[in-house]
Design a protein around this motif. Structure first.
Motif, short mmCIF file in Angstrom:
data_model
loop_
_atom_site.label_atom_id
_atom_site.label_comp_id
_atom_site.label_asym_id
_atom_site.label_seq_id
_atom_site.Cartn_x
_atom_site.Cartn_y
_atom_site.Cartn_z
N PRO A 235 -5.29 -17.97 -38.18
CA PRO A 235 -5.56 -17.76 -39.71
C PRO A 235 -6.24 -18.91 -40.12
N LYS A 236 -6.85 -18.93 -41.03
CA LYS A 236 -7.63 -19.87 -41.91
C LYS A 236 -6.69 -20.86 -42.64
N TYR A 237 -5.34 -20.26 -42.86
CA TYR A 237 -4.52 -21.15 -43.62
C TYR A 237 -3.35 -21.91 -42.57
N ILE A 238 -3.74 -23.41 -42.97
CA ILE A 238 -2.78 -24.35 -42.06
C ILE A 238 -1.54 -24.70 -42.84
N ASN A 239 -0.52 -24.47 -42.33
CA ASN A 239 0.82 -24.70 -42.96
C ASN A 239 1.06 -26.25 -42.69
N TYR A 240 0.37 -27.16 -43.73
CA TYR A 240 0.98 -28.54 -43.74
C TYR A 240 2.13 -28.69 -44.29
N ARG A 241 2.97 -27.88 -44.86
CA ARG A 241 4.07 -28.05 -45.90
C ARG A 241 5.32 -28.04 -45.22
N ASP A 242 5.32 -27.82 -43.68
CA ASP A 242 6.37 -27.83 -42.81
C ASP A 242 7.22 -29.21 -42.92
N SER A 243 6.29 -30.15 -42.95
CA SER A 243 7.35 -31.37 -43.01
C SER A 243 6.42 -32.49 -43.81
N LYS A 244 7.12 -33.48 -43.99
CA LYS A 244 6.50 -34.76 -44.95
C LYS A 244 5.43 -35.32 -44.00
N LEU A 245 5.31 -35.40 -42.84
CA LEU A 245 4.45 -36.07 -41.97
C LEU A 245 3.05 -35.50 -42.03
N THR A 246 3.10 -33.87 -41.92
CA THR A 246 2.05 -33.27 -41.95
C THR A 246 1.33 -32.88 -43.54
N ARG A 247 2.21 -33.12 -44.49
CA ARG A 247 1.79 -32.95 -45.64
C ARG A 247 0.97 -34.35 -46.15
N LEU A 248 1.51 -35.44 -45.63
CA LEU A 248 0.90 -36.87 -46.04
C LEU A 248 -0.53 -36.81 -45.19
N LEU A 249 -0.51 -36.58 -44.03
CA LEU A 249 -1.73 -36.81 -43.14
C LEU A 249 -2.68 -35.79 -43.25
N GLY A 250 -2.31 -34.47 -43.60
CA GLY A 250 -3.28 -33.38 -44.04
C GLY A 250 -4.29 -33.86 -45.03
N GLY A 251 -5.59 -33.54 -44.72
CA GLY A 251 -6.43 -33.73 -45.79
C GLY A 251 -7.94 -34.04 -45.02
N ASN A 252 -8.84 -34.56 -45.77
CA ASN A 252 -10.41 -34.61 -45.56
C ASN A 252 -10.40 -35.66 -44.66
N CYS A 253 -10.49 -35.64 -43.37
CA CYS A 253 -10.41 -37.04 -42.72
C CYS A 253 -10.84 -36.91 -41.09
N ARG A 254 -11.47 -37.98 -40.70
CA ARG A 254 -11.63 -37.87 -39.18
C ARG A 254 -10.28 -38.39 -38.42
N THR A 255 -9.99 -38.05 -37.53
CA THR A 255 -8.81 -38.18 -36.74
C THR A 255 -8.89 -38.52 -35.35
N VAL A 256 -8.26 -39.37 -35.02
CA VAL A 256 -8.17 -39.70 -33.42
C VAL A 256 -6.58 -39.56 -32.85
N MET A 257 -6.35 -38.92 -32.04
CA MET A 257 -5.35 -38.64 -31.54
C MET A 257 -4.97 -39.36 -30.18
N ILE A 258 -4.10 -40.36 -30.06
CA ILE A 258 -4.13 -41.08 -28.57
C ILE A 258 -2.79 -40.63 -27.88
N ALA A 259 -3.02 -39.88 -26.85
CA ALA A 259 -1.82 -39.24 -26.36
C ALA A 259 -1.04 -40.08 -25.25
N HIS A 260 0.04 -40.19 -25.17
CA HIS A 260 0.81 -41.11 -24.34
C HIS A 260 1.72 -40.26 -23.41
N ILE A 261 1.91 -40.41 -22.08
CA ILE A 261 2.95 -39.80 -21.14
C ILE A 261 3.43 -40.63 -20.50
N SER A 262 4.61 -40.13 -19.83
CA SER A 262 5.64 -40.98 -19.19
C SER A 262 5.73 -40.64 -17.75
#
Length: 290
Positions: A235-262
């Protein structure tokens, strides 16, 4: 992350990462000129508790993390500009149990998210402090980290129980003043996420179990957004409203995710999920505007 570009690094076999400097140069350095030009950018560390996310983002004495190195390059980029002037402000907050606290002004209580006239999500009442150097920002970060919620669990003796977000705002204008002078604003979000952790591994009860549920809820919402953004047939709709984190980070931006494993066997499921999200995230490619 709407209209994000999540950074896909080079083939790991093509280079050798030995320290935080290598990590920064391979993942984040390219974002700095974009921020000073008026784009938004986000860098976040993702993975299970105890996997080194805070070390990557904050570092330690003699081994600066992503935050310090990004700020150094940001101020250097601005000092080298001959035709533009800049103003830099910063805010530092935590999301704890789906509630937002200003780490630079903790007495302000819990803050709410609001949308401005342009549809951008803002934290109402967050303090915004002017900064002129990396040292000033880091001094404020040290002050803010003393207020951050941190408790020991069976999975991690110094577990961060909240998501910490440093927001650096750069306002740019030409040195030659005129009536139609344009002011461009770029924001850099540097995020140290709380670690995902299974209740069975933490032996949490009561308050700690509630904290863990909120942490996992917001990380699940983030993962769902990554899944939706990477699904070409979804779906084209992305549900950012499920949490405060995704609402705040959702927006028009370039994003880097640095994945950590144990390497811990008890963190196998969390590490596997991290790799699955990282693999999906690297396929997200969308147009980013100023």
């Amino acid at each position: 992350m709407a209209q994000d570009e999540i950074r896909q690094g080079a083939n790991p076999a093509a280079y050798k990462v030995e320290n935080n400097k290598d990590v920064y140069e391979e993942t984040t350095k390219f974002l700095i000129p974009n921020v000073t030009s008026g784009y938004n950018a986000t860098v976040f560390a993702y993975g299970p508790t105890g996997a080194g996310k805070t070390y990557t983002m904050l570092g330690k004495d003699g081994e600066p993390g992503i935050m310090v190195q990004a700020l150094n390059d940001l101020f250097l980029e601005m000092r080298q500009s001959t035709d533009k002037t800049y103003k830099v402000t910063m805010s530092y907050l935590e999301i704890y149990n789906e509630m937002i606290r200003d780490l630079l002004n903790p007495d302000s209580g819990f803050l709410e998210l609001r949308e401005d006239t342009k549809g951008s999500v803002q934290v109402a009442g967050i303090s915004e402090v002017t900064a002129r150097s990396t040292e000033e920002v880091m001094n404020m970060l040290v002050k803010g980290n003393l207020e951050r919620t941190q408790e020991p669990t069976a999975a991690n003796a110094t577990s961060s129980r909240s998501h910490a977000i440093l927001q650096v705002t750069v306002r740019q204008r030409n040195k030659t003043r005129n009536i139609m002078q344009e002011v461009r604003t770029g924001r850099l979000y540097l995020v140290d996420l709380a670690g995902s952790e299974r209740a069975a591994n933490t032996h949490n009860r009561g308050k700690r179990m509630v904290e863990g549920a909120h942490i996992n809820r917001s990380l699940l919402a983030l993962g769902n957004c990554i899944n939706a953004l990477s699904d070409k047939n979804g779906p084209k709709y992305i549900n950012y409203r499920d949490s405060k984190l995704t609402r705040l980070l959702g927006g028009n931006c370039r994003t880097v995710m640095i994945a950590h494993i144990s390497p811990a066997s008890t963190q196998f499921e969390e590490s596997r999920n991290t790799l699955v999200y990282a693999d999906r995230a690297k396929h997200i490619k969308t147009k980013v505007n100023t």
